[in-house]
Each structure stands twice: as C-alpha cells, then as structure tokens.
Design a protein around this motif. Structure first.
Motif, PDB file in Angstrom:
ATOM      1  N   VAL A  40       0.858  -1.227   0.023  1.00 17.07           N
ATOM      2  CA  VAL A  40      -0.073   0.079  -0.062  1.00 17.07           C
ATOM      3  C   VAL A  40       0.801   1.362  -0.173  1.00 17.07           C
ATOM      4  CG1 VAL A  40      -1.588   1.203   1.205  1.00 17.07           C
ATOM      5  CG2 VAL A  40      -1.882  -1.281   1.207  1.00 17.07           C
ATOM      6  N   VAL A  41       0.442   2.297  -0.767  1.00 16.56           N
ATOM      7  CA  VAL A  41       1.042   3.438  -0.935  1.00 16.56           C
ATOM      8  C   VAL A  41       0.225   4.420  -0.405  1.00 16.56           C
ATOM      9  CG1 VAL A  41       2.323   5.176  -2.265  1.00 16.56           C
ATOM     10  CG2 VAL A  41       2.716   2.766  -2.768  1.00 16.56           C
ATOM     11  N   ILE A  42       0.133   5.134   0.607  1.00 17.77           N
ATOM     12  CA  ILE A  42      -0.719   6.142   0.955  1.00 17.77           C
ATOM     13  C   ILE A  42      -0.822   7.352   0.252  1.00 17.77           C
ATOM     14  CG2 ILE A  42      -1.617   7.620   2.725  1.00 17.77           C
ATOM     15  CD1 ILE A  42      -1.772   4.862   3.398  1.00 17.77           C
ATOM     16  N   SER A  43      -1.742   7.632  -0.555  1.00 14.34           N
ATOM     17  CA  SER A  43      -2.050   8.689  -1.682  1.00 14.34           C
ATOM     18  C   SER A  43      -2.849   9.804  -1.004  1.00 14.34           C
ATOM     19  CB  SER A  43      -2.321   8.061  -2.949  1.00 14.34           C
ATOM     20  OG  SER A  43      -3.434   7.449  -2.923  1.00 14.34           O
ATOM     21  N   SER A  44      -3.190   9.688   0.206  1.00 12.65           N
ATOM     22  CA  SER A  44      -3.899  10.708   0.869  1.00 12.65           C
ATOM     23  C   SER A  44      -3.402  11.880   1.553  1.00 12.65           C
ATOM     24  CB  SER A  44      -4.890   9.806   1.977  1.00 12.65           C
ATOM     25  OG  SER A  44      -5.461  10.523   2.700  1.00 12.65           O
ATOM     26  N   THR A  45      -3.992  12.944   1.538  1.00  6.93           N
ATOM     27  CA  THR A  45      -3.735  14.073   2.272  1.00  6.93           C
ATOM     28  C   THR A  45      -3.411  13.771   3.912  1.00  6.93           C
ATOM     29  OG1 THR A  45      -6.066  14.700   2.516  1.00  6.93           O
ATOM     30  CG2 THR A  45      -4.786  15.739   0.772  1.00  6.93           C
ATOM     31  N   TRP A  46      -3.771  12.591   4.137  1.00  8.72           N
ATOM     32  CA  TRP A  46      -3.339  12.203   5.608  1.00  8.72           C
ATOM     33  C   TRP A  46      -2.106  11.993   5.816  1.00  8.72           C
ATOM     34  CZ3 TRP A  46      -6.724   8.318   9.195  1.00  8.72           C
ATOM     35  CH2 TRP A  46      -8.029   8.915   9.017  1.00  8.72           C
ATOM     36  N   ARG A  47      -1.241  11.621   4.794  1.00 11.01           N
ATOM     37  CA  ARG A  47       0.048  11.531   4.778  1.00 11.01           C
ATOM     38  C   ARG A  47       0.708  12.789   5.198  1.00 11.01           C
ATOM     39  NH1 ARG A  47      -0.672  12.528  -0.284  1.00 11.01           N
ATOM     40  NH2 ARG A  47       1.152  13.716  -1.528  1.00 11.01           N
ATOM     41  N   LEU A  48       0.137  13.943   4.903  1.00 11.95           N
ATOM     42  CA  LEU A  48       0.623  15.489   5.368  1.00 11.95           C
ATOM     43  C   LEU A  48       0.415  15.983   6.554  1.00 11.95           C
ATOM     44  CD1 LEU A  48      -0.519  16.992   1.890  1.00 11.95           C
ATOM     45  CD2 LEU A  48       1.736  16.054   2.519  1.00 11.95           C
ATOM     46  N   SER A  49      -0.802  15.256   7.145  1.00 12.30           N
ATOM     47  CA  SER A  49      -1.423  15.786   8.491  1.00 12.30           C
ATOM     48  C   SER A  49      -1.176  14.803   9.764  1.00 12.30           C
ATOM     49  CB  SER A  49      -2.747  16.174   8.524  1.00 12.30           C
ATOM     50  OG  SER A  49      -3.579  14.981   8.082  1.00 12.30           O
ATOM     51  N   HIS A  50      -0.533  13.401   9.477  1.00 10.57           N
ATOM     52  CA  HIS A  50      -0.132  12.609  10.305  1.00 10.57           C
ATOM     53  C   HIS A  50       1.114  12.039   9.936  1.00 10.57           C
ATOM     54  CE1 HIS A  50      -4.817  12.654  10.006  1.00 10.57           C
ATOM     55  NE2 HIS A  50      -4.650  11.863  11.316  1.00 10.57           N
ATOM     56  N   ASN A  51       1.864  11.986  11.337  1.00  8.11           N
ATOM     57  CA  ASN A  51       3.133  11.610  11.032  1.00  8.11           C
ATOM     58  C   ASN A  51       3.245  10.134  10.753  1.00  8.11           C
ATOM     59  OD1 ASN A  51       3.401  10.187  13.582  1.00  8.11           O
ATOM     60  ND2 ASN A  51       3.939  12.064  14.574  1.00  8.11           N
ATOM     61  N   LYS A  52       4.326   9.444  10.471  1.00  8.94           N
ATOM     62  CA  LYS A  52       4.536   8.039  10.226  1.00  8.94           C
ATOM     63  C   LYS A  52       4.094   7.228  11.533  1.00  8.94           C
ATOM     64  CE  LYS A  52       8.124   7.356   7.848  1.00  8.94           C
ATOM     65  NZ  LYS A  52       9.629   7.147   7.474  1.00  8.94           N
ATOM     66  N   ARG A  53       4.420   7.703  12.558  1.00  6.65           N
ATOM     67  CA  ARG A  53       4.146   6.904  13.746  1.00  6.65           C
ATOM     68  C   ARG A  53       2.668   6.700  13.976  1.00  6.65           C
ATOM     69  NH1 ARG A  53       5.828   9.272  19.333  1.00  6.65           N
ATOM     70  NH2 ARG A  53       3.722  10.325  18.757  1.00  6.65           N
TER      71      ARG A  53
END
Length: 92
Positions: free
Chosen positions: A68-81
């Motif tokens: 899975v590759v996260i292509s959501s804007t969630w990747r900008l507002s949530h850190n990896k952890r």
C-alpha cells in the motif's frame, strides 16, 4: 507518498518492478460517511476507519500480494508513527 512500510515512493527504496502497488486514499475510502455516522461524527472528519472498508483493502493486499502506498492528504497531517498506529488499530 508513503508506503505502509514507511518507505517514500520518491526515493531509492521504492519497491522493485513487478510489485503490486495499491495507491490508497483514506477519506471516502477507509474513513467513510458510514463509519462517521456509526460513531456519531457529523462533520465527517473523524480519524475512524470503517472496519468493512479495511477488510476489503486487507483482502486486496492479500489476494494480490500488494503493498500500500498512501496517496491521501492524511500523509501530510499525520506523522509516520501516527499512521502506523491508526492502521494497526484498524487491523492492518
């Protein structure tokens, strides 16, 4: 874009060719209106993932041996952890 494994799709650690990639948006796909309504969230902004949608994505990952590759804007507002924690709680 961030993969579930935490690798950046733009760096040298991208999966090799032949790897089945699943580009996943979250809002409207895993965080659905149905899931928000189930917990009483009326704004549609909850960080609650729809368990049925999650099972369907798990099935795709399993059946196609996908990553899975996260292509959501969630990747900008949530850190990896945080993303790991959210997905772990959802059963991924």
């Amino acid at each position: 874009m961030t993969t579930i494994s935490g690798r950046n799709a733009r760096d040298n650690q991208t999966p090799s060719s032949g790897t089945n990639l699943i580009y996943l948006d979250i809002d409207g796909v895993l965080c659905t209106h149905r899931a928000c309504a189930a917990i009483g969230e009326t704004t549609g902004t909850a960080d609650y993932l729809d368990p049925i949608a999650c099972k369907l994505v798990e099935r795709l990952i399993s059946e196609f041996d996908g990553r899975v590759v996260i292509s959501s804007t969630w990747r900008l507002s949530h850190n990896k952890r945080d993303m790991y924690h959210i997905f772990r709680c959802a059963g991924f």
